[in-house]
Scaffold this motif. Structure first.
Motif, PDB file in Angstrom:
ATOM      1  N   PHE A 183       0.885  -1.189  -0.025  1.00 47.38           N
ATOM      2  CA  PHE A 183       0.116  -0.153   0.003  1.00 47.38           C
ATOM      3  C   PHE A 183       0.933   1.112  -0.098  1.00 47.38           C
ATOM      4  O   PHE A 183       1.817   1.454   0.835  1.00 47.38           O
ATOM      5  CB  PHE A 183      -0.967   0.112   1.189  1.00 47.38           C
ATOM      6  N   GLY A 197      -3.146  -7.812  11.707  1.00 51.99           N
ATOM      7  CA  GLY A 197      -2.330  -7.303  10.726  1.00 51.99           C
ATOM      8  C   GLY A 197      -1.531  -7.757   9.942  1.00 51.99           C
ATOM      9  O   GLY A 197      -0.207  -7.268   9.423  1.00 51.99           O
ATOM     10  N   SER A 198      -1.369  -9.369   9.918  1.00 50.18           N
ATOM     11  CA  SER A 198      -0.291 -10.059   9.281  1.00 50.18           C
ATOM     12  C   SER A 198      -0.493 -10.143   8.026  1.00 50.18           C
ATOM     13  O   SER A 198       0.451 -10.695   7.008  1.00 50.18           O
ATOM     14  CB  SER A 198      -0.138 -11.187   9.979  1.00 50.18           C
ATOM     15  N   GLY A 199      -1.690  -9.756   7.478  1.00 49.44           N
ATOM     16  CA  GLY A 199      -2.036  -9.964   5.816  1.00 49.44           C
ATOM     17  C   GLY A 199      -3.299 -10.839   5.720  1.00 49.44           C
ATOM     18  O   GLY A 199      -3.379 -11.273   4.360  1.00 49.44           O
ATOM     19  N   LYS A 200      -3.953 -11.301   6.620  1.00 50.05           N
ATOM     20  CA  LYS A 200      -4.808 -12.321   6.167  1.00 50.05           C
ATOM     21  C   LYS A 200      -5.939 -11.711   5.196  1.00 50.05           C
ATOM     22  O   LYS A 200      -6.249 -12.252   4.455  1.00 50.05           O
ATOM     23  CB  LYS A 200      -5.425 -12.898   7.459  1.00 50.05           C
ATOM     24  N   SER A 201      -6.630 -10.832   5.797  1.00 50.60           N
ATOM     25  CA  SER A 201      -7.732 -10.073   4.791  1.00 50.60           C
ATOM     26  C   SER A 201      -7.138  -9.473   3.515  1.00 50.60           C
ATOM     27  O   SER A 201      -7.949 -10.035   2.539  1.00 50.60           O
ATOM     28  CB  SER A 201      -8.219  -8.907   5.453  1.00 50.60           C
ATOM     29  N   THR A 202      -5.864  -9.404   3.435  1.00 48.39           N
ATOM     30  CA  THR A 202      -5.557  -8.833   2.279  1.00 48.39           C
ATOM     31  C   THR A 202      -5.417 -10.088   1.008  1.00 48.39           C
ATOM     32  O   THR A 202      -5.617 -10.118   0.036  1.00 48.39           O
ATOM     33  CB  THR A 202      -4.241  -8.180   2.347  1.00 48.39           C
TER      34      THR A 202
END
Ligand code: ADP
Ligand code: MG
Length: 224
Positions: free
Chosen positions: A14, A43-48
């Motif tokens: 981002f 905040g580790s990137g799961k949703s991304t």
């Protein structure tokens, strides 16, 4: 076996100041009928990762083939069509419309695709049967238990016969008994050939999956 997911060297950053590297060089292959759990701290990137797999977000680097179709070069319109036809989403907070009945909520899943209106109700009723909700089709969501709400949301995700079910903390709002019912349902769907990917904090959920992966600081590792 058919390959449903092939991620190759996928990164997503981002352009904030400083930039955030939400996914770093992620590669992943998933076969039809696989059942994966992904765990990782906040905040580790799961949703991304889930958004990327669900064609809601696009990698800044790397390639993503879904059912053998390379998606990163498609137009937005073609990606939306692909998503509507092949991917079902299940979220922690069921996202049901409170003033629509169970069957209407499921029927709404077809609004965005190129589905014929004809037979919509029958398809919704069949999906509700599939998740064991055939006896509640005229209820409003407010009168359902949490587990019944999530099963309704799963029926909605199944409409249109997706090849991939993407779930973000699907049992996060459920008690133990309802969690067990949803996990049994996932087992049954997998036996019917559906590919399931679940993001979860719950060991009980991840222990039921066939493959377990961990994401930390945008790096994905598979537990062996
Ligand atoms: P998780 O779901 O594991 O909690 P996310 O995938 O939501 O993590 O976020 C991964 C990282 O990317 C976090 O540092 C988050 O702040 C950042 N991030 C997510 N979306 C955006 C965005 N639209 N703009 C800037 N940073 C973002
Ligand atoms: Mg998240």
């Amino acid at each position: 076996m058919a390959e449903v997911i092939r991620l190759t060297g996928v990164s997503r950053s981002f352009p904030t100041d400083p930039p955030v590297f939400a996914l770093s060089d992620v590669s992943l292959r998933v076969q039809q009928g696989d059942y994966l759990a992904i765990v990782g701290p906040s905040g580790s990137g799961k949703s991304t990762l889930l958004n990327t797999l669900g064609l809601l977000d696009k990698p800044t680097k790397g390639t993503y083939a879904l059912d053998g179709i390379e998606t990163t070069t498609l137009s937005d319109r073609a990606r939306t069509r692909l998503r509507g036809g092949r991917i079902g989403f299940v979220f922690q907070s069921f996202h049901l419309l409170q003033h629509r009945s169970v069957v209407e909520n499921v029927m709404l899943a077809e609004i965005y695709g190129a589905h014929p209106r004809r037979g919509r109700r029958e398809r919704a009723l069949a999906a509700l049967e599939q998740v064991g909700m055939g006896h509640r089709v005229e209820f409003l969501p407010g009168r359902l238990s949490g587990g019944e709400r999530q099963r309704t949301a799963i029926a909605r995700a199944l409409l249109g016969g997706p090849s991939l079910l993407l779930c973000d903390e699907p049992t996060g709002n459920l008690d133990t008994g309802n969690t067990a019912a949803v996990l049994d349902l996932f087992d049954g769907l997998r036996e019917q050939g559906l590919t399931i990917l679940v993001i979860t904090h719950d060991d009980e959920v991840s222990s039921r999956a066939k493959r377990r992966l961990r994401i930390v600081d945008g790096l994905l590792h598979e537990d062996s």
